[in-house]
Write a protein that holds these residues in place. Structure first.
Motif, PDB file in Angstrom:
ATOM      1  N   GLY A  96       0.797  -1.228   0.000  1.00 30.53           N
ATOM      2  CA  GLY A  96       0.000   0.000   0.000  1.00 30.53           C
ATOM      3  C   GLY A  96       0.825   1.271   0.000  1.00 30.53           C
ATOM      4  N   SER A  97       1.914   1.293   0.747  1.00 29.52           N
ATOM      5  CA  SER A  97       2.707   2.515   0.857  1.00 29.52           C
ATOM      6  C   SER A  97       3.349   2.882  -0.484  1.00 29.52           C
ATOM      7  N   VAL A  98       3.924   1.881  -1.132  1.00 29.60           N
ATOM      8  CA  VAL A  98       4.573   2.104  -2.438  1.00 29.60           C
ATOM      9  C   VAL A  98       3.538   2.553  -3.475  1.00 29.60           C
ATOM     10  N   PRO A 120      -2.153  -8.432  -1.153  1.00 28.58           N
ATOM     11  CA  PRO A 120      -3.585  -8.063  -1.127  1.00 28.58           C
ATOM     12  C   PRO A 120      -3.951  -7.501   0.239  1.00 28.58           C
ATOM     13  N   SER A 121      -3.247  -6.433   0.640  1.00 27.97           N
ATOM     14  CA  SER A 121      -3.335  -5.953   2.022  1.00 27.97           C
ATOM     15  C   SER A 121      -4.170  -4.690   2.195  1.00 27.97           C
ATOM     16  N   HIS A 122      -4.683  -4.114   1.107  1.00 25.67           N
ATOM     17  CA  HIS A 122      -5.326  -2.790   1.185  1.00 25.67           C
ATOM     18  C   HIS A 122      -6.128  -2.553  -0.090  1.00 25.67           C
ATOM     19  N   THR A 126      -6.761   0.077  -6.307  1.00 24.39           N
ATOM     20  CA  THR A 126      -7.565   0.718  -7.365  1.00 24.39           C
ATOM     21  C   THR A 126      -7.921   2.163  -7.077  1.00 24.39           C
ATOM     22  N   SER A 127      -7.923   2.580  -5.838  1.00 26.44           N
ATOM     23  CA  SER A 127      -8.562   3.860  -5.513  1.00 26.44           C
ATOM     24  C   SER A 127      -7.775   5.070  -6.024  1.00 26.44           C
ATOM     25  N   PRO A 128      -8.471   6.135  -6.392  1.00 28.63           N
ATOM     26  CA  PRO A 128      -7.763   7.361  -6.803  1.00 28.63           C
ATOM     27  C   PRO A 128      -7.412   8.249  -5.609  1.00 28.63           C
ATOM     28  N   PHE A 129      -7.027   7.618  -4.491  1.00 26.77           N
ATOM     29  CA  PHE A 129      -6.662   8.353  -3.275  1.00 26.77           C
ATOM     30  C   PHE A 129      -5.368   7.769  -2.723  1.00 26.77           C
ATOM     31  N   ALA A 130      -4.638   8.611  -1.971  1.00 25.75           N
ATOM     32  CA  ALA A 130      -3.379   8.147  -1.392  1.00 25.75           C
ATOM     33  C   ALA A 130      -3.245   8.671   0.035  1.00 25.75           C
TER      34      ALA A 130
HETATM   35  N1  LIG Z   1      -4.982   4.877  -1.006  1.00 21.92           N
HETATM   36  C1  LIG Z   1      -5.917   4.172  -0.423  1.00 21.92           C
HETATM   37  O1  LIG Z   1      -7.104   4.238  -0.771  1.00 21.92           O
HETATM   38  C2  LIG Z   1      -5.504   3.259   0.671  1.00 21.92           C
HETATM   39  C3  LIG Z   1      -4.238   3.334   1.196  1.00 21.92           C
HETATM   40  N2  LIG Z   1      -3.837   2.491   2.201  1.00 21.92           N
HETATM   41  C4  LIG Z   1      -2.496   2.691   2.736  1.00 21.92           C
HETATM   42  O2  LIG Z   1      -1.699   1.560   2.449  1.00 21.92           O
HETATM   43  C5  LIG Z   1      -0.731   1.407   3.474  1.00 21.92           C
HETATM   44  C6  LIG Z   1      -0.797   0.011   4.013  1.00 21.92           C
HETATM   45  O3  LIG Z   1      -0.360  -0.880   3.049  1.00 21.92           O
HETATM   46  P1  LIG Z   1       0.257  -2.293   3.453  1.00 21.92           P
HETATM   47  O4  LIG Z   1       0.463  -3.038   2.192  1.00 21.92           O
HETATM   48  O5  LIG Z   1      -0.564  -2.898   4.521  1.00 21.92           O
HETATM   49  O6  LIG Z   1       1.627  -1.921   4.155  1.00 21.92           O
HETATM   50  P2  LIG Z   1       2.987  -1.263   3.614  1.00 21.92           P
HETATM   51  O7  LIG Z   1       2.936  -0.996   2.160  1.00 21.92           O
HETATM   52  O8  LIG Z   1       3.282  -0.115   4.496  1.00 21.92           O
HETATM   53  O9  LIG Z   1       4.026  -2.399   3.937  1.00 21.92           O
HETATM   54  C7  LIG Z   1       4.014  -3.613   3.273  1.00 21.92           C
HETATM   55  C8  LIG Z   1       5.300  -4.333   3.559  1.00 21.92           C
HETATM   56  O10 LIG Z   1       5.217  -5.635   2.997  1.00 21.92           O
HETATM   57  C9  LIG Z   1       6.237  -5.797   2.025  1.00 21.92           C
HETATM   58  N3  LIG Z   1       5.695  -6.571   0.924  1.00 21.92           N
HETATM   59  C10 LIG Z   1       4.798  -6.192  -0.023  1.00 21.92           C
HETATM   60  N4  LIG Z   1       4.535  -7.219  -0.840  1.00 21.92           N
HETATM   61  C11 LIG Z   1       5.285  -8.267  -0.426  1.00 21.92           C
HETATM   62  C12 LIG Z   1       5.436  -9.601  -0.865  1.00 21.92           C
HETATM   63  N5  LIG Z   1       4.754 -10.087  -1.888  1.00 21.92           N
HETATM   64  N6  LIG Z   1       6.311 -10.394  -0.191  1.00 21.92           N
HETATM   65  C13 LIG Z   1       7.002  -9.939   0.875  1.00 21.92           C
HETATM   66  N7  LIG Z   1       6.871  -8.674   1.350  1.00 21.92           N
HETATM   67  C14 LIG Z   1       6.020  -7.854   0.705  1.00 21.92           C
HETATM   68  C15 LIG Z   1       6.669  -4.410   1.637  1.00 21.92           C
HETATM   69  O11 LIG Z   1       7.992  -4.478   1.174  1.00 21.92           O
HETATM   70  P3  LIG Z   1       8.851  -3.215   0.695  1.00 21.92           P
HETATM   71  O12 LIG Z   1       9.681  -2.882   1.898  1.00 21.92           O
HETATM   72  O13 LIG Z   1       9.623  -3.717  -0.460  1.00 21.92           O
HETATM   73  O14 LIG Z   1       7.910  -2.092   0.332  1.00 21.92           O
HETATM   74  C16 LIG Z   1       6.511  -3.662   2.931  1.00 21.92           C
HETATM   75  O15 LIG Z   1       7.616  -3.834   3.768  1.00 21.92           O
HETATM   76  C17 LIG Z   1      -1.056   2.438   4.548  1.00 21.92           C
HETATM   77  O16 LIG Z   1      -0.186   3.535   4.412  1.00 21.92           O
HETATM   78  C18 LIG Z   1      -2.478   2.800   4.249  1.00 21.92           C
HETATM   79  O17 LIG Z   1      -2.805   4.093   4.669  1.00 21.92           O
HETATM   80  C19 LIG Z   1      -4.668   1.517   2.673  1.00 21.92           C
HETATM   81  C20 LIG Z   1      -5.939   1.383   2.179  1.00 21.92           C
HETATM   82  C21 LIG Z   1      -6.457   2.246   1.152  1.00 21.92           C
END
Ligand SMILES: NC(=O)C1=CN([C@@H]2O[C@H](COP(=O)(O)OP(=O)(O)OC[C@H]3O[C@@H](n4cnc5c(N)ncnc54)[C@H](OP(=O)(O)O)[C@@H]3O)[C@@H](O)[C@H]2O)C=CC1
Ligand SMILES: O=C(CO)COP(=O)(O)O
Ligand SMILES: [Zn+2]
Length: 350
Positions: A96-98, A120-122, A126-130
């Motif tokens: 999600g962060s990337v 598949p954590s977030h 697809t969303s147009p928000f960050a």
């Molecule tokens: N824009 C929106 O509408 C939304 C945004 N969000 C945002 O998304 C973020 C949460 O995302 P989330 O994915 O939970 O957490 P993060 O992106 O913060 O962290 C995920 C971690 O898992 C690692 N990782 C990702 N894929 C793999 C994989 N296949 N195998 C091993 N490691 C992996 C990443 O590695 P690496 O260090 O390489 O990055 C990273 O260290 C929050 O900031 C939240 O606010 C959440 C919901 C909606």
């Protein structure tokens, strides 16, 4: 008065299936995209996942940049680099962060954005928000919706189980978000989009049912979860806001993120918020908690390393994070004693 126009941001093409990462070249060509490309990724994903992607991009001009968190400094740094290499397309590959950094940079420089989720954590896939830290509030801001999503189930299924579970948590939260939205429409007269709300609710139902499947057939469960995440993001694009996907359960998660940065994944905190707010809404919080336990999601403060008082504090400040979005927490929020009662009765604190 209703605005003259309502713009709906939707992805043009969603690729979902197995071993798609090796076909990126064909996808980019079929979308008529021209290089240079900027691949935004993270250190773990770069090490473990991107080699096939880079092979597929080898005939194009492209550069890679790593980000470690979704904050404004990273955004500025990536934006500067994107301008320097005259990137035409920003490709986000990661969690999600990337994805959020990539789509926010694409928005700022008005370039296309391609979303390649690796977990598949977030539902930001697809969303147009960050959600970008350092911009004043922990809530998301307008960004660029993806032109295309490339969801490789093979990759998504190998993400750590904790990240997969977080996706379940983020999606189950829609049970609350939609109820809050409906409540707000009755109390404040806010527009309630029945269709978009149904779409978000459907995502939550699928996430709930896939808690059984995930334990039996991980890949099949991840496929359903990914589809649910994608359609929840579509609901946000259709609504033009995160309203269908973020209510009081997200406010609780945001409050914890503010008080204890880095504790718990976004979806884990949303999951706990969902138990708490389901109790407040008077819906079957026990069923939700049971489903969360089934997949191994944390259901109490201890499991995410938050002190019990922190949960109570978060509950009492949650309503103040986004006062313009009415939820079950109302304008005054919860008192310390009711927050404590809710947290104890649901077992979020003991
Ligand atoms: N824009 C929106 O509408 C939304 C945004 N969000 C945002 O998304 C973020 C949460 O995302 P989330 O994915 O939970 O957490 P993060 O992106 O913060 O962290 C995920 C971690 O898992 C690692 N990782 C990702 N894929 C793999 C994989 N296949 N195998 C091993 N490691 C992996 C990443 O590695 P690496 O260090 O390489 O990055 C990273 O260290 C929050 O900031 C939240 O606010 C959440 C919901 C909606
Ligand atoms: O996380 C989100 C949806 O799942 C976005 O919500 P916010 O708008 O509250 O940041
Ligand atoms: Zn969320």
């Amino acid at each position: 008065m209703e605005s003259k126009e309502h713009i709906i941001d939707l992805p043009k093409r969603v690729y979902i299936g197995n071993d798609l990462i090796s076909s990126i070249r064909e996808y980019l060509i079929s979308l008529n995209l021209s290089d240079p490309f900027l691949v935004v990724t993270g250190p773990i994903v770069r090490m473990s996942i991107t080699s096939k992607l880079f092979d597929s991009l080898s005939n194009f001009k492209y550069e890679v940049i790593e980000v470690k968190s979704a904050d404004i400094e990273e955004v500025n740094h990536v934006e500067e680099f994107a301008k320097q290499i005259k990137a035409n397309v920003i490709i986000g590959v990661g969690g999600g962060s990337v994805i959020d950094v990539a789509k926010y940079v694409a928005f700022r420089i008005d370039k296309e954005f391609i979303s390649i989720p690796t977990a598949p954590s977030h539902d930001g896939i697809t969303s147009p928000f960050a959600a970008i830290k350092g911009m004043g509030k922990p809530i998301s801001v307008k960004a660029k919706g993806p032109l295309s999503i490339i969801a490789d189930i093979q990759i998504l299924s190998t993400a750590p189980r904790r990240l997969i579970n977080a996706g379940v948590g983020d999606t189950i939260g829609k049970f609350i978000a939609v109820r809050d939205w409906k409540l707000a429409s009755k109390i404040t007269g806010e527009y309630y989009g029945d269709y978009t709300a149904s779409l978000a609710l459907l995502s939550a139902k699928h996430a709930l049912s896939c808690t059984k499947l995930l334990n039996k057939d991980l890949r099949a469960g991840v496929r359903i979860l990914t589809e649910a995440l994608i359609s929840s993001g579509v609901a946000m694009g259709m609504a033009g806001s995160t309203r269908p996907a973020s209510g009081s359960e997200h406010l609780f998660a945001h409050a914890i993120e503010m008080l204890y940065p880095g504790k718990g994944l976004h979806g884990e905190l949303v999951a706990i918020g969902t138990i708490l707010m389901a109790y407040v809404h008077g819906i079957n919080w026990r069923k939700i908690k049971k489903a969360m336990k089934r997949v191994g999601l944390p259901t109490n403060a201890k499991e995410v390393g938050i002190p019990e008082e922190g949960v109570i504090k978060a509950l009492t400040i949650a309503h103040s994070i986004r006062p313009e979005r009415y939820t079950i927490l109302g304008d005054r929020g919860l008192s310390w004693s009711s927050a404590e009662k809710i947290a104890r009765e649901t077992g979020v604190i003991s």
